[in-house]
Motif scaffolding. Structure first.
Motif, mmCIF file in Angstrom:
data_model
loop_
_atom_site.group_PDB
_atom_site.id
_atom_site.type_symbol
_atom_site.label_atom_id
_atom_site.label_comp_id
_atom_site.label_asym_id
_atom_site.label_seq_id
_atom_site.Cartn_x
_atom_site.Cartn_y
_atom_site.Cartn_z
ATOM 1 N N VAL A 31 0.866 -1.174 0.000
ATOM 2 C CA VAL A 31 0.000 0.000 0.000
ATOM 3 C C VAL A 31 0.903 1.223 0.000
ATOM 4 C CG1 VAL A 31 -1.849 1.239 1.186
ATOM 5 C CG2 VAL A 31 -1.761 -1.261 1.305
ATOM 6 N N THR A 32 0.681 2.096 -0.958
ATOM 7 C CA THR A 32 1.427 3.349 -1.002
ATOM 8 C C THR A 32 0.564 4.415 -0.358
ATOM 9 O OG1 THR A 32 2.499 2.652 -3.042
ATOM 10 C CG2 THR A 32 2.620 4.987 -2.490
ATOM 11 N N VAL A 33 1.061 4.992 0.730
ATOM 12 C CA VAL A 33 0.375 6.062 1.446
ATOM 13 C C VAL A 33 1.230 7.306 1.292
ATOM 14 C CG1 VAL A 33 -0.562 6.843 3.648
ATOM 15 C CG2 VAL A 33 -0.551 4.394 3.109
ATOM 16 N N GLU A 34 0.663 8.291 0.553
ATOM 17 C CA GLU A 34 1.425 9.472 0.161
ATOM 18 C C GLU A 34 2.663 8.983 -0.596
ATOM 19 O OE1 GLU A 34 0.350 12.553 0.282
ATOM 20 O OE2 GLU A 34 -1.417 12.142 1.477
ATOM 21 N N ASP A 35 3.857 9.209 -0.085
ATOM 22 C CA ASP A 35 5.081 8.771 -0.768
ATOM 23 C C ASP A 35 5.739 7.585 -0.071
ATOM 24 O OD1 ASP A 35 4.899 10.776 -2.727
ATOM 25 O OD2 ASP A 35 5.886 12.225 -1.406
ATOM 26 N N GLU A 36 5.052 6.983 0.893
ATOM 27 C CA GLU A 36 5.620 5.871 1.661
ATOM 28 C C GLU A 36 5.019 4.544 1.213
ATOM 29 O OE1 GLU A 36 6.128 4.427 6.298
ATOM 30 O OE2 GLU A 36 5.348 6.423 5.861
ATOM 31 N N THR A 37 5.886 3.564 0.997
ATOM 32 C CA THR A 37 5.454 2.224 0.607
ATOM 33 C C THR A 37 5.374 1.352 1.860
ATOM 34 O OG1 THR A 37 6.507 2.459 -1.548
ATOM 35 C CG2 THR A 37 6.020 0.227 -0.819
ATOM 36 N N VAL A 38 4.214 0.742 2.065
ATOM 37 C CA VAL A 38 3.996 -0.107 3.231
ATOM 38 C C VAL A 38 3.737 -1.531 2.745
ATOM 39 C CG1 VAL A 38 2.577 -0.507 5.276
ATOM 40 C CG2 VAL A 38 2.971 1.844 4.467
ATOM 41 N N SER A 39 4.602 -2.467 3.132
ATOM 42 C CA SER A 39 4.416 -3.880 2.789
ATOM 43 C C SER A 39 3.530 -4.524 3.840
ATOM 44 C CB SER A 39 5.765 -4.599 2.741
ATOM 45 O OG SER A 39 6.561 -4.069 1.711
ATOM 46 N N MET A 40 2.518 -5.261 3.378
ATOM 47 C CA MET A 40 1.594 -5.921 4.301
ATOM 48 C C MET A 40 1.584 -7.418 4.048
ATOM 49 S SD MET A 40 -1.697 -3.331 4.333
ATOM 50 C CE MET A 40 -2.457 -4.215 5.728
ATOM 51 N N SER A 41 1.462 -8.173 5.134
ATOM 52 C CA SER A 41 1.280 -9.615 5.040
ATOM 53 C C SER A 41 0.056 -9.978 5.872
ATOM 54 C CB SER A 41 2.529 -10.367 5.500
ATOM 55 O OG SER A 41 2.929 -9.968 6.781
ATOM 56 N N ALA A 42 -0.431 -11.196 5.699
ATOM 57 C CA ALA A 42 -1.651 -11.634 6.371
ATOM 58 C C ALA A 42 -1.588 -11.333 7.865
ATOM 59 C CB ALA A 42 -1.880 -13.117 6.134
ATOM 60 N N GLY A 43 -2.646 -10.724 8.374
ATOM 61 C CA GLY A 43 -2.735 -10.372 9.788
ATOM 62 C C GLY A 43 -2.409 -8.920 10.076
ATOM 63 N N ASP A 44 -1.831 -8.209 9.111
ATOM 64 C CA ASP A 44 -1.485 -6.801 9.314
ATOM 65 C C ASP A 44 -2.714 -5.907 9.173
ATOM 66 O OD1 ASP A 44 1.194 -7.408 9.656
ATOM 67 O OD2 ASP A 44 1.779 -6.819 7.623
ATOM 68 N N ALA A 45 -2.728 -4.819 9.942
ATOM 69 C CA ALA A 45 -3.766 -3.795 9.835
ATOM 70 C C ALA A 45 -3.074 -2.453 9.639
ATOM 71 C CB ALA A 45 -4.631 -3.766 11.091
ATOM 72 N N LEU A 46 -3.600 -1.654 8.717
ATOM 73 C CA LEU A 46 -3.015 -0.358 8.377
ATOM 74 C C LEU A 46 -4.103 0.710 8.460
ATOM 75 C CD1 LEU A 46 -0.697 1.401 7.117
ATOM 76 C CD2 LEU A 46 -1.632 0.733 4.882
ATOM 77 N N ARG A 47 -3.885 1.747 9.294
ATOM 78 C CA ARG A 47 -4.813 2.873 9.389
ATOM 79 C C ARG A 47 -4.302 3.995 8.498
ATOM 80 N NH1 ARG A 47 -5.024 7.719 11.119
ATOM 81 N NH2 ARG A 47 -2.970 7.592 12.082
ATOM 82 N N VAL A 48 -5.226 4.637 7.769
ATOM 83 C CA VAL A 48 -4.856 5.717 6.860
ATOM 84 C C VAL A 48 -5.736 6.927 7.150
ATOM 85 C CG1 VAL A 48 -4.569 6.412 4.451
ATOM 86 C CG2 VAL A 48 -4.186 4.026 5.102
ATOM 87 N N ASP A 49 -5.102 8.106 7.320
ATOM 88 C CA ASP A 49 -5.823 9.354 7.530
ATOM 89 C C ASP A 49 -6.692 9.680 6.320
ATOM 90 O OD1 ASP A 49 -4.623 9.809 10.012
ATOM 91 O OD2 ASP A 49 -3.021 11.039 9.157
#
Length: 105
Positions: A66-84
């Protein structure tokens, strides 16, 4: 009725494997979606600045970036990511992936 129940397979996808459950669950300010996509799927970049909706992406199965603004976030099963709400985000499936996405304003 004090509850609502729906299976995401019974909700027509709005694009690719994205199923919006809000209307079927009769939710007013809580959005719940299921994203069920194959490896290589790429979503469109978007934000929720207009509706003020904060989102949480929970990756149930698979792997994604998931690219949030200019940051790349790698996710694997079980991860949760909050986005403004005002942050631009884009989801790319690195493997067959299943997300549950919750948003509230």
């Amino acid at each position: 009725m004090a509850h609502s129940l729906v299976n995401y397979d019974d909700v027509d996808p709005v694009g690719g494997g994205l199923h919006f459950l809000r209307d079927s669950l009769d939710c007013s300010n809580l959005g719940v979606s299921v994203l069920d996509v194959e490896a290589g799927w790429s979503g469109k970049a978007h934000d929720h600045a207009d509706d003020g909706q904060e989102e949480v992406y929970v990756l149930v199965e698979g792997a994604a970036t998931v690219t949030v603004e200019d940051e790349t976030v790698s996710m694997s099963a079980g991860d949760a990511l909050r986005v403004d709400p005002e942050a631009t985000r884009q989801v790319d499936a690195d493997a067959d992936s299943l997300f549950v996405i919750a948003g509230a304003s």
